[in-house]
Design a protein around this motif. Structure first.
Motif, PDB file in Angstrom:
ATOM      1  N   GLY A   5       1.124  -1.257   0.083  1.00  0.00           N
ATOM      2  CA  GLY A   5       0.000  -0.211  -0.038  1.00  0.00           C
ATOM      3  C   GLY A   5       0.878   1.256  -0.046  1.00  0.00           C
ATOM      4  O   GLY A   5       0.698   2.228  -0.801  1.00  0.00           O
ATOM      5  N   ARG A   6       2.033   1.302   0.772  1.00  0.00           N
ATOM      6  CA  ARG A   6       2.867   2.519   0.814  1.00  0.00           C
ATOM      7  C   ARG A   6       3.529   2.580  -0.433  1.00  0.00           C
ATOM      8  O   ARG A   6       3.788   3.666  -0.946  1.00  0.00           O
ATOM      9  CB  ARG A   6       4.123   2.269   1.939  1.00  0.00           C
ATOM     10  N   ALA A   7       3.878   1.512  -1.122  1.00  0.00           N
ATOM     11  CA  ALA A   7       4.447   1.598  -2.487  1.00  0.00           C
ATOM     12  C   ALA A   7       3.719   2.157  -3.271  1.00  0.00           C
ATOM     13  O   ALA A   7       4.090   3.140  -4.143  1.00  0.00           O
ATOM     14  CB  ALA A   7       5.152   0.246  -2.826  1.00  0.00           C
ATOM     15  N   LEU A   8       2.247   1.616  -3.588  1.00  0.00           N
ATOM     16  CA  LEU A   8       1.501   2.172  -4.395  1.00  0.00           C
ATOM     17  C   LEU A   8       1.236   3.668  -4.363  1.00  0.00           C
ATOM     18  O   LEU A   8       1.172   4.259  -5.301  1.00  0.00           O
ATOM     19  CB  LEU A   8       0.337   1.403  -4.717  1.00  0.00           C
ATOM     20  N   ALA A   9       0.924   3.979  -3.068  1.00  0.00           N
ATOM     21  CA  ALA A   9       0.642   5.322  -2.690  1.00  0.00           C
ATOM     22  C   ALA A   9       1.791   6.559  -2.952  1.00  0.00           C
ATOM     23  O   ALA A   9       1.718   7.337  -3.649  1.00  0.00           O
ATOM     24  CB  ALA A   9       0.224   5.620  -1.036  1.00  0.00           C
ATOM     25  N   THR A  10       2.904   5.918  -2.426  1.00  0.00           N
ATOM     26  CA  THR A  10       4.041   6.781  -2.602  1.00  0.00           C
ATOM     27  C   THR A  10       4.456   6.972  -4.347  1.00  0.00           C
ATOM     28  O   THR A  10       4.779   7.946  -4.815  1.00  0.00           O
ATOM     29  CB  THR A  10       5.442   6.022  -2.121  1.00  0.00           C
ATOM     30  N   PHE A  11       4.520   5.745  -5.009  1.00  0.00           N
ATOM     31  CA  PHE A  11       4.963   5.634  -6.532  1.00  0.00           C
ATOM     32  C   PHE A  11       3.698   6.730  -7.113  1.00  0.00           C
ATOM     33  O   PHE A  11       4.347   7.487  -7.888  1.00  0.00           O
ATOM     34  CB  PHE A  11       4.809   4.458  -6.983  1.00  0.00           C
ATOM     35  N   SER A  12       2.413   6.419  -7.035  1.00  0.00           N
ATOM     36  CA  SER A  12       1.456   7.291  -7.733  1.00  0.00           C
ATOM     37  C   SER A  12       1.475   8.683  -7.507  1.00  0.00           C
ATOM     38  O   SER A  12       1.341   9.517  -8.146  1.00  0.00           O
ATOM     39  CB  SER A  12       0.075   6.533  -7.308  1.00  0.00           C
TER      40      SER A  12
END
Length: 406
Positions: free
Chosen positions: A81-88
């Protein structure tokens, strides 16, 4: 009144929204027509205001005031979730800031021509725009708040002049023009979507308002209402004054903000009107650029804190400004393309992500004091809209939908 943080936050939200997305509207809606443009605007305003309030609901569960959205995503969806939120978030913000730097440099480069001089070299103008305005962001939220308040007043004055000059020239026949292709209404949605993309500063606003749910909610409702009204009147002016066919042909030749200024000047026959549009466009870009870059700092700061990386202002400044500046310098014609990519990512970060967070929040904390109306059915409907927005650029690329005229 000047020290009212709720008002300041509402203006930051409005200033972040009213920027390149608004300026791109005439570039992308010339072939749509006024009536369908209004429907598109009102629909996107409603759904994005709703998703903004979902963030208010979720932030009730934040452990610390300075928690970013990525921290909340990790809390409910783990490391993925953190990876997706940060990347997006970062790709979205870099795309937006690249568009703003490109557009701002384009307007600044053409400014000397208003005084009979030679235009600036575009790369020089881009560097000046970034260095001067970036200094306010480096100061922090208070610096952006102060600059936004002053610039917002200037933007309102310039906007009033634009309306004063353009509204008397509105022709009803122009407003009644139908879309050249009804599919343009769908194709334009991702770019219009960025016009209400204030969600990138949710963490900063929550911290600035000391986690007050009532103030946070009020700031969003006020802050989103201002751009909606501004967009509707702006579209009334541009669609009413500019003949659809002529406007489309001019923008095909120069689909940039300078093209918008030149189209206004050529069709109305008024150099003054063209320069007023340039001033308003510049102020709109600046306030939105400040809000977006504040969001970049927030996202990078949250990421660096999580992995114990250096997060002093110098390190954050280099990480925040270098990627979009490089894009603007080496791909200066990418204004609309950058906004198209931003719209795709905006649909994820500004709609799908808060829906997912709100769903998990309601399951985990069913008795929170504040809960957005609509229940789970509304969450599902909003999710479907978000997925459609994300699919549009791929449908255009596959030839299933036409590319917008601009």
């Amino acid at each position: 009144m000047l020290k009212n943080k709720t008002l300041g936050s509402a203006l930051i939200i409005a200033g972040t929204s009213i920027g390149a997305g608004m300026l791109a509207m005439p570039l992308t809606s010339a072939g749509i027509g006024f009536g369908y443009t209004v429907l598109l605007l009102v629909g996107l305003w409603a759904i994005l205001s709703y998703s903004g309030l979902l963030f208010v609901e979720v932030y009730q569960t934040a452990e610390y005031l300075d928690d970013g959205v990525a921290t909340l995503a990790e809390k409910y969806f783990g490391v993925l979730g953190r990876a997706l939120a940060t990347f997006s978030l970062l790709i979205l913000l870099y795309a937006l800031s690249a568009a703003y730097i490109t557009g701002g440099g384009s307007l600044l480069a053409g400014l000397p021509t208003a005084f009979g001089g030679e235009p600036l070299e575009l790369k020089t103008a881009i560097l000046l725009f970034t260095l001067v305005l970036g200094s306010f962001v480096v100061i922090g939220t208070k610096g952006v708040d102060g600059a936004t308040r002053m610039l917002f007043i200037g933007k309102l004055i310039a906007f009033a002049f634009v309306l004063f000059m353009m509204l008397p020239k509105v022709k009803v026949d122009n407003l009644l023009a139908l879309p050249l292709d009804y599919a343009f209404v769908i194709s334009a949605a991702p770019i219009f979507f960025t016009s209400f993309g204030f969600h990138i500063i949710m963490g900063s606003v929550n911290k600035y308002l000391d986690g007050s749910v009532a103030k946070f909610r009020r700031a969003i409702l006020i802050g989103t209402s201002i751009p909606l009204v501004a967009y509707l009147v702006w579209q009334l002016s541009t669609h009413g004054v500019l003949s659809q066919n002529e406007f489309v042909q001019i923008l095909k030749a120069d689909p940039t903000l300078n093209g918008l200024v030149n189209a206004t000047r050529e069709i109305t026959g008024s150099n003054i009107m063209g320069e007023i549009v340039r001033i308003f466009s510049s102020l709109a870009l600046i306030t939105s650029f400040l809000g977006v870059m504040l969001g970049v700092f927030e996202g990078l700061g949250d990421l660096f804190k999580r992995y114990s990386l250096p997060k002093n202002r110098l390190v954050l400044s280099v990480a925040a400004f270098l990627p979009p500046l490089a894009f603007a310098l080496f791909y200066p014609e990418g204004f609309i393309k950058a906004l198209g990519y931003a719209g795709l990512l905006c649909a994820f970060y500004c709609l799908i992500l808060p829906i997912g967070l709100a769903w998990r929040t309601r399951v985990t904390h069913p008795n929170l004091p504040y809960r957005v109306a609509g229940g789970y059915l509304t969450l599902i409907l909003a999710l479907l809209v978000g997925l459609l927005i994300m699919a549009i650029p791929f449908l255009i690329q596959a030839g299933k939908l036409p590319a917008v005229v601009g």
